[in-house]
Scaffold this motif. Structure first.
Motif, PDB file in Angstrom:
ATOM      1  N   ASN A   7       0.855  -1.179   0.000  1.00  0.00           N
ATOM      2  CA  ASN A   7       0.000   0.000   0.000  1.00  0.00           C
ATOM      3  C   ASN A   7       0.895   1.234   0.000  1.00  0.00           C
ATOM      4  N   PRO A   8       1.560   1.514  -1.137  1.00  0.00           N
ATOM      5  CA  PRO A   8       2.510   2.626  -1.169  1.00  0.00           C
ATOM      6  C   PRO A   8       1.836   3.961  -0.869  1.00  0.00           C
ATOM      7  N   PRO A   9       2.530   4.822  -0.131  1.00  0.00           N
ATOM      8  CA  PRO A   9       1.945   6.116   0.221  1.00  0.00           C
ATOM      9  C   PRO A   9       1.688   7.022  -0.986  1.00  0.00           C
ATOM     10  N   ALA A  10       2.299   6.723  -2.128  1.00  0.00           N
ATOM     11  CA  ALA A  10       2.073   7.537  -3.330  1.00  0.00           C
ATOM     12  C   ALA A  10       0.758   7.187  -4.027  1.00  0.00           C
ATOM     13  N   VAL A  11       0.066   6.158  -3.537  1.00  0.00           N
ATOM     14  CA  VAL A  11      -1.250   5.764  -4.057  1.00  0.00           C
ATOM     15  C   VAL A  11      -2.271   6.104  -2.975  1.00  0.00           C
ATOM     16  N   HIS A  20      -3.993  -2.667  -1.838  1.00  0.00           N
ATOM     17  CA  HIS A  20      -3.812  -2.407  -3.265  1.00  0.00           C
ATOM     18  C   HIS A  20      -3.193  -3.611  -3.964  1.00  0.00           C
TER      19      HIS A  20
END
Length: 128
Positions: A7-11, A20
């Motif tokens: 769950n990358p913070p850029a998404v 995700h």
């Protein structure tokens, strides 16, 4: 077998009990579960309500997972097909109830289902 949530913070942040992406590392067993619907064990009758059908589907899912020596914590992906967008909130609550803190990858699609009485259908992938 580690299951790693991505769950990358850029998404945008995931919501309603999903990740995700889910990565399965190492040697593993994969279980692909066909779309489950709200039929009772006789294959003919089903509850009329969304909640009744959803509870039965989660019961069927748990039974199938157990037959493979797995639980909901082994789920890596869920695909839910809703007969009507009005079931979205109830579906989210049902997922939270049955998944607890586990967060598989997930997709929800609203579409016409094969049987007009079905309120939802759930397809899953699990791994060990």
């Amino acid at each position: 077998m580690p299951i790693i949530e991505h769950n990358p913070p850029a998404v945008f942040p995931p919501y309603r009990a999903y990740s995700h992406a889910v990565e399965v590392r190492g040697e593993s067993r994969l279980l692909f579960i066909s779309g489950l619907n709200g039929y009772e064990n006789d294959g003919k009758t089903m509850p009329e309500s969304f909640d009744g059908q959803a509870e039965l589907i989660w019961k069927h899912l748990a039974t199938i997972l157990a037959s493979a020596g797995m639980t909901v914590s082994n789920l890596v992906a869920l695909r839910t097909y809703l007969a009507d967008p009005k079931y979205d909130e109830a579906n989210g609550l049902m997922r939270l109830k049955h998944l607890g803190t586990h967060r598989p990858a997930s997709t929800v699609v609203c579409c016409r289902l094969l049987e007009p009485r079905w309120k939802l259908e759930v397809e899953a992938t699990a791994a060990t």
